[in-house]
Design an enzyme around this catalytic site. Structure first.
Site, PDB file in Angstrom:
ATOM      1  N   GLY A 166       0.823  -1.207   0.000  1.00 14.65           N
ATOM      2  CA  GLY A 166       0.000   0.000   0.000  1.00 14.65           C
ATOM      3  C   GLY A 166       0.858   1.260   0.000  1.00 14.65           C
TER       4      GLY A 166
ATOM      5  N   ARG B 189       7.283   1.847   1.436  1.00 20.11           N
ATOM      6  CA  ARG B 189       7.541   0.413   1.639  1.00 20.11           C
ATOM      7  C   ARG B 189       8.023  -0.198   0.324  1.00 20.11           C
ATOM      8  NH1 ARG B 189       4.603  -1.846   6.067  1.00 20.11           N
ATOM      9  NH2 ARG B 189       5.516  -0.773   7.843  1.00 20.11           N
TER      10      ARG B 189
ATOM     11  N   ARG C 273       2.504  11.474  -8.572  1.00 22.23           N
ATOM     12  CA  ARG C 273       1.751  11.654  -7.306  1.00 22.23           C
ATOM     13  C   ARG C 273       2.451  11.004  -6.118  1.00 22.23           C
ATOM     14  NH1 ARG C 273      -4.315  12.459  -7.929  1.00 22.23           N
ATOM     15  NH2 ARG C 273      -4.520  13.124 -10.057  1.00 22.23           N
TER      16      ARG C 273
ATOM     17  N   ARG D 287      -0.254  -8.626  -3.556  1.00 20.57           N
ATOM     18  CA  ARG D 287      -0.326  -7.564  -2.541  1.00 20.57           C
ATOM     19  C   ARG D 287       0.491  -7.992  -1.338  1.00 20.57           C
ATOM     20  NH1 ARG D 287      -1.837  -3.918   0.898  1.00 20.57           N
ATOM     21  NH2 ARG D 287      -3.077  -4.426   2.727  1.00 20.57           N
ATOM     22  N   ILE D 288       1.315  -7.084  -0.835  1.00 19.35           N
ATOM     23  CA  ILE D 288       2.018  -7.290   0.432  1.00 19.35           C
ATOM     24  C   ILE D 288       1.618  -6.115   1.322  1.00 19.35           C
ATOM     25  CG2 ILE D 288       3.966  -8.741  -0.313  1.00 19.35           C
ATOM     26  CD1 ILE D 288       5.615  -6.248  -0.810  1.00 19.35           C
ATOM     27  N   GLY D 289       1.115  -6.410   2.503  1.00 17.07           N
ATOM     28  CA  GLY D 289       0.656  -5.306   3.334  1.00 17.07           C
ATOM     29  C   GLY D 289       0.279  -5.771   4.721  1.00 17.07           C
ATOM     30  N   SER D 290      -0.319  -4.874   5.457  1.00 19.04           N
ATOM     31  CA  SER D 290      -0.680  -5.207   6.835  1.00 19.04           C
ATOM     32  C   SER D 290      -2.184  -5.462   6.917  1.00 19.04           C
ATOM     33  CB  SER D 290      -0.275  -4.072   7.776  1.00 19.04           C
ATOM     34  OG  SER D 290      -0.899  -2.890   7.366  1.00 19.04           O
TER      35      SER D 290
ATOM     36  N   GLU E 164     -17.650   1.830  11.468  1.00 20.79           N
ATOM     37  CA  GLU E 164     -18.698   1.975  12.492  1.00 20.79           C
ATOM     38  C   GLU E 164     -19.526   0.694  12.571  1.00 20.79           C
ATOM     39  OE1 GLU E 164     -19.190   4.728  14.358  1.00 20.79           O
ATOM     40  OE2 GLU E 164     -17.641   5.922  13.395  1.00 20.79           O
TER      41      GLU E 164
ATOM     42  N   GLU F 134      -8.356  -6.002   5.852  1.00 22.50           N
ATOM     43  CA  GLU F 134      -7.453  -5.044   5.212  1.00 22.50           C
ATOM     44  C   GLU F 134      -8.270  -4.284   4.186  1.00 22.50           C
ATOM     45  OE1 GLU F 134      -5.847  -6.120   1.576  1.00 22.50           O
ATOM     46  OE2 GLU F 134      -7.974  -6.585   1.878  1.00 22.50           O
TER      47      GLU F 134
ATOM     48  N   GLU G 256      -7.576  -3.824   0.420  1.00 22.69           N
ATOM     49  CA  GLU G 256      -7.284  -3.858  -1.021  1.00 22.69           C
ATOM     50  C   GLU G 256      -7.513  -5.186  -1.744  1.00 22.69           C
ATOM     51  OE1 GLU G 256      -4.969  -2.721   1.252  1.00 22.69           O
ATOM     52  OE2 GLU G 256      -5.228  -0.566   0.928  1.00 22.69           O
TER      53      GLU G 256
ATOM     54  N   SER H  60      -0.704  -6.495  11.798  1.00 21.10           N
ATOM     55  CA  SER H  60      -0.058  -5.348  12.448  1.00 21.10           C
ATOM     56  C   SER H  60      -0.822  -4.894  13.690  1.00 21.10           C
ATOM     57  CB  SER H  60       0.049  -4.181  11.465  1.00 21.10           C
ATOM     58  OG  SER H  60      -1.246  -3.785  11.063  1.00 21.10           O
ATOM     59  N   ASP H  61      -2.093  -5.278  13.774  1.00 19.53           N
ATOM     60  CA  ASP H  61      -2.897  -4.909  14.942  1.00 19.53           C
ATOM     61  C   ASP H  61      -4.015  -5.936  15.086  1.00 19.53           C
ATOM     62  OD1 ASP H  61      -3.559  -2.716  12.552  1.00 19.53           O
ATOM     63  OD2 ASP H  61      -5.324  -3.713  13.353  1.00 19.53           O
TER      64      ASP H  61
ATOM     65  N   ARG I 298       7.989  -3.396  12.799  1.00 15.34           N
ATOM     66  CA  ARG I 298       7.209  -3.616  11.580  1.00 15.34           C
ATOM     67  C   ARG I 298       8.089  -4.046  10.422  1.00 15.34           C
ATOM     68  NH1 ARG I 298       1.677  -0.564  11.333  1.00 15.34           N
ATOM     69  NH2 ARG I 298       1.293  -0.554  13.524  1.00 15.34           N
TER      70      ARG I 298
HETATM   71  N1  HPA Z   1      -8.512  -2.368   9.310  1.00 18.75           N
HETATM   72  C1  HPA Z   1      -8.322  -2.213   8.009  1.00 18.75           C
HETATM   73  N2  HPA Z   1      -7.142  -2.308   7.442  1.00 18.75           N
HETATM   74  C2  HPA Z   1      -6.099  -2.563   8.227  1.00 18.75           C
HETATM   75  C3  HPA Z   1      -6.218  -2.749   9.576  1.00 18.75           C
HETATM   76  C4  HPA Z   1      -7.492  -2.645  10.146  1.00 18.75           C
HETATM   77  O1  HPA Z   1      -7.686  -2.797  11.367  1.00 18.75           O
HETATM   78  N3  HPA Z   1      -4.989  -2.965  10.095  1.00 18.75           N
HETATM   79  C5  HPA Z   1      -4.127  -2.945   9.064  1.00 18.75           C
HETATM   80  N4  HPA Z   1      -4.792  -2.701   7.930  1.00 18.75           N
END
Ligand code: HPA
Length: 235
Positions: free
Chosen positions: A20, A24, A43, A87-90, A162, A179, A181, A203-204, A217
């Site tokens: 993303g 990175r 951009r 895709r590589i991401g969190s 929400e 995530e 994407e 990541s969380d 990270r």
């Molecule tokens: N929500 C959406 N995308 C994310 C999250 C999340 O909690 N953590 C990392 N990417």
């Protein structure tokens, strides 16, 4: 050149890794590839092409959310002939057994809405990963000292959701993480006959509220880049 990518024809490899975050992309290219050339700066969405174990690879930012990813994936596929997109991401973990730093290999990506929803209307298309890439990523991940989960994830265009009721249903139905994407990437790959996969680091965590400290990270992100590269070019 396309509307959003300044690369010349031939500058982009057939295999593209899509984090993303454009920085990175820079870090991953400089860390894992050789002969790295910056191929896009439009951009600030940086893209780099280099070589990994003799194979040409592009690592290009996708931005956050499916509308952004859709722009880059469409142009990479339709104008630059990308064939394999990973895709590589969190992601945010959603099951109690999914821990921070674990890797999720996304077999399917559910969603409420994607940029392609207008095509499908009332139909619930099932976006899924390419099997070859998925199985190679699982094999690559098993060689590493990292927790790995393979299964369904959920792609949302809303980070600050929400819809806690929806999160609960996702948990109840075994969704591993959230995530922003993968679903649209899988749909575009299906439409254009490409291969796609998402390899994600937790990541969380939505249930525990834990989050990976920023200094840790990078290491977790590195595992994910190597799993993606090994999946694209299995030995
Ligand atoms: N929500 C959406 N995308 C994310 C999250 C999340 O909690 N953590 C990392 N990417």
């Amino acid at each position: 050149m396309t509307v959003h990518i300044g690369a010349k024809p031939g500058d982009i490899a057939e295999t593209v890794l899509l984090p993303g975050d454009p920085y990175r992309a820079k870090w991953a290219a400089e860390t894992f590839l050789t002969d790295v050339v910056c191929v896009n700066e439009v951009r600030g969405m940086l893209g780099f092409t280099g070589t990994w174990k003799g194979n040409r690879v592009t690592i290009h930012g996708s931005g956050m959310g499916m509308p952004s990813l859709s722009i880059y994936a469409n142009e990479l596929i339709r104008d630059y002939n990308a064939k394999t997109l990973i895709r590589i991401g969190s992601c945010g973990g959603m099951q109690p057994y999914v821990k921070i730093r674990d890797v999720i290999i996304a077999e399917t990506a559910s969603s409420i809405n994607t940029p392609s929803s207008a095509i499908f209307k009332e139909f619930n298309f099932a976006p899924c990963a390419n099997w070859e890439l998925l199985s190679a990523a699982v094999a690559a991940s098993k060689k590493r000292d990292v927790g790995v989960h393979v299964g369904g994830i959920y792609s949302s265009d809303v980070f600050y959701s929400e819809r806690t009721d929806l999160d609960e249903e996702m948990v109840r139905h075994g969704i591993l993480g959230v995530e922003m994407e993968a679903a649209e990437l899988y749909i575009l790959a299906a439409r254009y006959g490409c291969r796609a996969l998402a390899v994600l680091t937790v990541s969380d965590h939505l249930q525990t509220g834990e989050a990976l400290p920023s200094d840790q990270r990078e290491r977790s992100f590195g595992d994910m880049v190597e799993i993606a590269l090994e999946a694209a070019f299995p030995e």
